[in-house]
Design a protein around this motif. Structure first.
Motif, PDB file in Angstrom:
ATOM      1  N   ILE A  57       0.821  -1.207   0.000  1.00  0.00           N
ATOM      2  CA  ILE A  57       0.000   0.000   0.000  1.00  0.00           C
ATOM      3  C   ILE A  57       0.857   1.260   0.000  1.00  0.00           C
ATOM      4  CG2 ILE A  57      -0.311   0.161   2.506  1.00  0.00           C
ATOM      5  CD1 ILE A  57      -3.029   0.804  -0.118  1.00  0.00           C
ATOM      6  N   ASP A  58       2.034   1.220   0.634  1.00  0.00           N
ATOM      7  CA  ASP A  58       2.896   2.404   0.651  1.00  0.00           C
ATOM      8  C   ASP A  58       3.420   2.722  -0.745  1.00  0.00           C
ATOM      9  OD1 ASP A  58       4.418   0.026   0.874  1.00  0.00           O
ATOM     10  OD2 ASP A  58       6.156   1.169   1.577  1.00  0.00           O
ATOM     11  N   ASP A  59       3.700   1.691  -1.540  1.00  0.00           N
ATOM     12  CA  ASP A  59       4.150   1.900  -2.914  1.00  0.00           C
ATOM     13  C   ASP A  59       3.025   2.483  -3.766  1.00  0.00           C
ATOM     14  OD1 ASP A  59       6.135   1.606  -5.022  1.00  0.00           O
ATOM     15  OD2 ASP A  59       4.805   0.042  -5.799  1.00  0.00           O
ATOM     16  N   THR A  60       1.822   1.991  -3.581  1.00  0.00           N
ATOM     17  CA  THR A  60       0.670   2.512  -4.324  1.00  0.00           C
ATOM     18  C   THR A  60       0.407   3.962  -3.946  1.00  0.00           C
ATOM     19  OG1 THR A  60      -0.314   0.326  -4.470  1.00  0.00           O
ATOM     20  CG2 THR A  60      -1.788   2.190  -4.762  1.00  0.00           C
ATOM     21  N   GLU A  61       0.513   4.274  -2.672  1.00  0.00           N
ATOM     22  CA  GLU A  61       0.300   5.656  -2.219  1.00  0.00           C
ATOM     23  C   GLU A  61       1.334   6.596  -2.838  1.00  0.00           C
ATOM     24  OE1 GLU A  61       1.175   9.145   0.084  1.00  0.00           O
ATOM     25  OE2 GLU A  61       2.396   7.356   0.302  1.00  0.00           O
ATOM     26  N   ARG A  62       2.581   6.163  -2.888  1.00  0.00           N
ATOM     27  CA  ARG A  62       3.640   6.995  -3.475  1.00  0.00           C
ATOM     28  C   ARG A  62       3.413   7.160  -4.985  1.00  0.00           C
ATOM     29  NH1 ARG A  62       7.478   4.705  -1.148  1.00  0.00           N
ATOM     30  NH2 ARG A  62       7.913   3.094  -2.676  1.00  0.00           N
ATOM     31  N   ASP A  63       3.005   6.092  -5.662  1.00  0.00           N
ATOM     32  CA  ASP A  63       2.700   6.180  -7.091  1.00  0.00           C
ATOM     33  C   ASP A  63       1.573   7.179  -7.343  1.00  0.00           C
ATOM     34  OD1 ASP A  63       4.571   4.204  -7.473  1.00  0.00           O
ATOM     35  OD2 ASP A  63       3.108   2.623  -7.900  1.00  0.00           O
ATOM     36  N   MET A  64       0.531   7.112  -6.526  1.00  0.00           N
ATOM     37  CA  MET A  64      -0.603   8.023  -6.684  1.00  0.00           C
ATOM     38  C   MET A  64      -0.174   9.475  -6.415  1.00  0.00           C
ATOM     39  SD  MET A  64      -3.268   6.209  -7.534  1.00  0.00           S
ATOM     40  CE  MET A  64      -4.649   7.215  -7.132  1.00  0.00           C
ATOM     41  N   ARG A  65       0.646   9.661  -5.397  1.00  0.00           N
ATOM     42  CA  ARG A  65       1.091  11.019  -5.054  1.00  0.00           C
ATOM     43  C   ARG A  65       1.890  11.640  -6.199  1.00  0.00           C
ATOM     44  NH1 ARG A  65       5.391  11.099  -1.253  1.00  0.00           N
ATOM     45  NH2 ARG A  65       4.230   9.437  -0.247  1.00  0.00           N
ATOM     46  N   PHE A  66       2.854  10.914  -6.743  1.00  0.00           N
ATOM     47  CA  PHE A  66       3.648  11.463  -7.836  1.00  0.00           C
ATOM     48  C   PHE A  66       2.801  11.664  -9.083  1.00  0.00           C
ATOM     49  CE2 PHE A  66       7.238  10.657  -5.193  1.00  0.00           C
ATOM     50  CZ  PHE A  66       8.207  11.529  -5.649  1.00  0.00           C
ATOM     51  N   GLY A  67       1.875  10.752  -9.335  1.00  0.00           N
ATOM     52  CA  GLY A  67       0.970  10.929 -10.465  1.00  0.00           C
ATOM     53  C   GLY A  67       0.115  12.176 -10.320  1.00  0.00           C
ATOM     54  N   LEU A  68      -0.375  12.412  -9.115  1.00  0.00           N
ATOM     55  CA  LEU A  68      -1.215  13.600  -8.905  1.00  0.00           C
ATOM     56  C   LEU A  68      -0.398  14.896  -8.939  1.00  0.00           C
ATOM     57  CD1 LEU A  68      -3.742  12.190  -6.313  1.00  0.00           C
ATOM     58  CD2 LEU A  68      -4.095  12.644  -8.744  1.00  0.00           C
ATOM     59  N   PHE A  69       0.865  14.840  -8.503  1.00  0.00           N
ATOM     60  CA  PHE A  69       1.736  16.011  -8.670  1.00  0.00           C
ATOM     61  C   PHE A  69       1.917  16.315 -10.159  1.00  0.00           C
ATOM     62  CE2 PHE A  69       4.167  15.159  -4.462  1.00  0.00           C
ATOM     63  CZ  PHE A  69       3.202  15.854  -3.755  1.00  0.00           C
ATOM     64  N   GLY A  70       2.128  15.267 -10.947  1.00  0.00           N
ATOM     65  CA  GLY A  70       2.254  15.450 -12.394  1.00  0.00           C
ATOM     66  C   GLY A  70       0.975  15.997 -13.002  1.00  0.00           C
ATOM     67  N   ALA A  71      -0.176  15.506 -12.529  1.00  0.00           N
ATOM     68  CA  ALA A  71      -1.471  15.993 -13.031  1.00  0.00           C
ATOM     69  C   ALA A  71      -1.662  17.466 -12.676  1.00  0.00           C
ATOM     70  CB  ALA A  71      -2.606  15.158 -12.463  1.00  0.00           C
ATOM     71  N   LEU A  72      -1.248  17.857 -11.484  1.00  0.00           N
ATOM     72  CA  LEU A  72      -1.357  19.266 -11.085  1.00  0.00           C
ATOM     73  C   LEU A  72      -0.503  20.147 -11.999  1.00  0.00           C
ATOM     74  CD1 LEU A  72      -2.158  21.556  -9.126  1.00  0.00           C
ATOM     75  CD2 LEU A  72      -0.158  20.927  -7.778  1.00  0.00           C
ATOM     76  N   ALA A  73       0.732  19.744 -12.217  1.00  0.00           N
ATOM     77  CA  ALA A  73       1.611  20.526 -13.097  1.00  0.00           C
ATOM     78  C   ALA A  73       1.054  20.552 -14.523  1.00  0.00           C
ATOM     79  CB  ALA A  73       3.020  19.934 -13.090  1.00  0.00           C
ATOM     80  N   GLY A  74       0.561  19.416 -14.992  1.00  0.00           N
ATOM     81  CA  GLY A  74      -0.016  19.355 -16.331  1.00  0.00           C
ATOM     82  C   GLY A  74      -1.265  20.198 -16.459  1.00  0.00           C
ATOM     83  N   GLN A  75      -2.083  20.225 -15.405  1.00  0.00           N
ATOM     84  CA  GLN A  75      -3.294  21.054 -15.434  1.00  0.00           C
ATOM     85  C   GLN A  75      -2.936  22.533 -15.499  1.00  0.00           C
ATOM     86  OE1 GLN A  75      -6.446  19.867 -15.639  1.00  0.00           O
ATOM     87  NE2 GLN A  75      -7.193  21.947 -15.831  1.00  0.00           N
TER      88      GLN A  75
END
Length: 91
Positions: A57-75
């Motif tokens: 679950i910690d790996d999934t949480e980190r994957d989601m966090r970095f993905g959402l940071f990328g989505a924020l920058a992309g937005q």
């Protein structure tokens, strides 16, 4: 699907860095082209359906966090581009 040889030879820490850069870049590109909602939906599909069952679950949480940071920058890029186009059209 097995990992490429160059990736398999990396240390765990280096593989994690490549993974997070990939999550950031993938969501950045999706959000820049289609909006943050598309990146959010894709990350959830990938993490919770494509890669199920979740083992770390910690790996999934980190994957989601970095993905959402990328989505924020992309937005931000997406919205900036939309504003530029609107300003050019108003001239």
């Amino acid at each position: 699907m097995s990992d490429p040889r160059w990736y398999a030879r990396l240390s765990r820490r280096a593989r994690d860095a490549w993974d997070q850069a990939g999550h950031f870049g993938m969501c950045f590109a999706l959000a820049s082209a289609l909006g943050a909602g598309a990146a959010w939906a894709f990350m959830h599909w990938r993490e919770f359906f494509d890669q199920a069952p979740i083992e770390r679950i910690d790996d999934t949480e980190r994957d989601m966090r970095f993905g959402l940071f990328g989505a924020l920058a992309g937005q931000l890029v997406f919205m900036t581009w939309a504003c530029v186009l609107a300003m050019r059209a108003a001239r």
